[in-house]
Design a protein around this motif. Sequence first.
Motif, PDB file in Angstrom:
ATOM      1  N   ARG A   1       4.796  -3.945  -5.171  1.00  0.00           N
ATOM      2  CA  ARG A   1       4.352  -3.950  -3.775  1.00  0.00           C
ATOM      3  C   ARG A   1       3.427  -5.142  -3.601  1.00  0.00           C
ATOM      4  NH1 ARG A   1       4.322   0.727  -0.710  1.00  0.00           N
ATOM      5  NH2 ARG A   1       2.248   0.219   0.021  1.00  0.00           N
ATOM      6  N   TYR A   2       3.670  -5.918  -2.547  1.00  0.00           N
ATOM      7  CA  TYR A   2       2.839  -7.087  -2.318  1.00  0.00           C
ATOM      8  C   TYR A   2       2.823  -7.459  -0.844  1.00  0.00           C
ATOM      9  CZ  TYR A   2       7.396  -9.356  -2.475  1.00  0.00           C
ATOM     10  OH  TYR A   2       8.704  -9.688  -2.239  1.00  0.00           O
TER      11      TYR A   2
ATOM     12  N   ASP B   1       7.655  -3.394  -0.407  1.00  0.00           N
ATOM     13  CA  ASP B   1       7.820  -2.646  -1.649  1.00  0.00           C
ATOM     14  C   ASP B   1       9.171  -3.039  -2.231  1.00  0.00           C
ATOM     15  OD1 ASP B   1       8.093  -0.902  -3.753  1.00  0.00           O
ATOM     16  OD2 ASP B   1       7.681   0.906  -2.577  1.00  0.00           O
TER      17      ASP B   1
ATOM     18  N   PRO C   1      -1.413  -7.559  -4.185  1.00  0.00           N
ATOM     19  CA  PRO C   1      -0.785  -6.250  -4.019  1.00  0.00           C
ATOM     20  C   PRO C   1      -1.311  -5.544  -2.774  1.00  0.00           C
ATOM     21  CG  PRO C   1      -2.314  -6.259  -5.879  1.00  0.00           C
ATOM     22  CD  PRO C   1      -2.289  -7.639  -5.344  1.00  0.00           C
ATOM     23  N   CYS C   2      -0.530  -4.617  -2.281  1.00  0.00           N
ATOM     24  CA  CYS C   2      -0.962  -3.846  -1.105  1.00  0.00           C
ATOM     25  C   CYS C   2      -0.677  -2.379  -1.309  1.00  0.00           C
ATOM     26  CB  CYS C   2      -0.266  -4.350   0.149  1.00  0.00           C
ATOM     27  SG  CYS C   2       1.520  -4.361   0.077  1.00  0.00           S
TER      28      CYS C   2
ATOM     29  N   SER D   1       9.858  -2.041   3.888  1.00  0.00           N
ATOM     30  CA  SER D   1       8.975  -2.871   4.694  1.00  0.00           C
ATOM     31  C   SER D   1       8.118  -2.009   5.613  1.00  0.00           C
ATOM     32  CB  SER D   1       9.844  -3.819   5.533  1.00  0.00           C
ATOM     33  OG  SER D   1       9.078  -4.516   6.465  1.00  0.00           O
TER      34      SER D   1
ATOM     35  N   GLN E   1       2.878 -12.433  -3.913  1.00  0.00           N
ATOM     36  CA  GLN E   1       3.015 -11.462  -4.991  1.00  0.00           C
ATOM     37  C   GLN E   1       1.742 -11.291  -5.791  1.00  0.00           C
ATOM     38  OE1 GLN E   1       6.614 -12.594  -7.056  1.00  0.00           O
ATOM     39  NE2 GLN E   1       7.842 -11.455  -5.585  1.00  0.00           N
TER      40      GLN E   1
ATOM     41  N   THR F   1       9.959  -2.592  -5.488  1.00  0.00           N
ATOM     42  CA  THR F   1      10.137  -1.953  -6.794  1.00  0.00           C
ATOM     43  C   THR F   1      11.593  -1.572  -7.042  1.00  0.00           C
ATOM     44  OG1 THR F   1       9.465   0.161  -5.831  1.00  0.00           O
ATOM     45  CG2 THR F   1       7.771  -1.087  -6.995  1.00  0.00           C
TER      46      THR F   1
ATOM     47  N   CYS G   1       3.587  -5.105   4.105  1.00  0.00           N
ATOM     48  CA  CYS G   1       3.435  -4.674   2.726  1.00  0.00           C
ATOM     49  C   CYS G   1       4.840  -4.355   2.241  1.00  0.00           C
ATOM     50  CB  CYS G   1       2.547  -3.440   2.623  1.00  0.00           C
ATOM     51  SG  CYS G   1       2.356  -2.884   0.915  1.00  0.00           S
TER      52      CYS G   1
END
Length: 188
Positions: A160-161, A138, A187-188, A115, A184, A140, A136
């Motif tokens: 990442r969103y 993450d 993305p960021c 985060s 979602q 993943t 943003c």
Amino acid sequence: MRTRQSRRWEICLLSLALLAATGGCGSEPEAATRPLAGGAAAPVAHSGAEEESAGKAALAAYSGYLDASRAASARSDPAHPALARFVADPLLTRVRVAIREAKEHGAMRTGRLVSDPTVVAVDLAADPPTVEIQDCLDATGYRLVYAKDRRVVPGTRGGRYLATATATRYPDGRWLISAGAGHQDQPC
């Protein structure tokens, strides 16, 4: 048929990725779990220091929410006690339901959610006072897996969103996260 049922709860659980869902039993008095409310008052000018302090308190609540969510999701525990310390309704109920549904389907969250939140707005004159947070996330390395064998649940994704949250100040002075959403598609 299995795919449709699986997809339905996966969609619900994807919202869980925003804040890693948690649950808790609130033992606070009723007044402590309601936002500050009152009659219309004249606008009050707040200092930059007051706004900065509110922003820091809101970010601390958001961080606590993410930590409690991760812990509750990892244990598939919709009644995790830490959640009520950082989250308020309507978000608290949504998070508990998402964790309960994952548990009913034999799933849990595992891994690491990264985060990077920032305060984008502070409104201390609002009734109740609020702080808007943008993050943003993450995800993943944060996966929904079957608890039995740790296989990744099909159709779940990381990435990442953008995520947004609202912190609200309650009568006892606590800042709690009362709303949140994962975007979602952004993305960021």
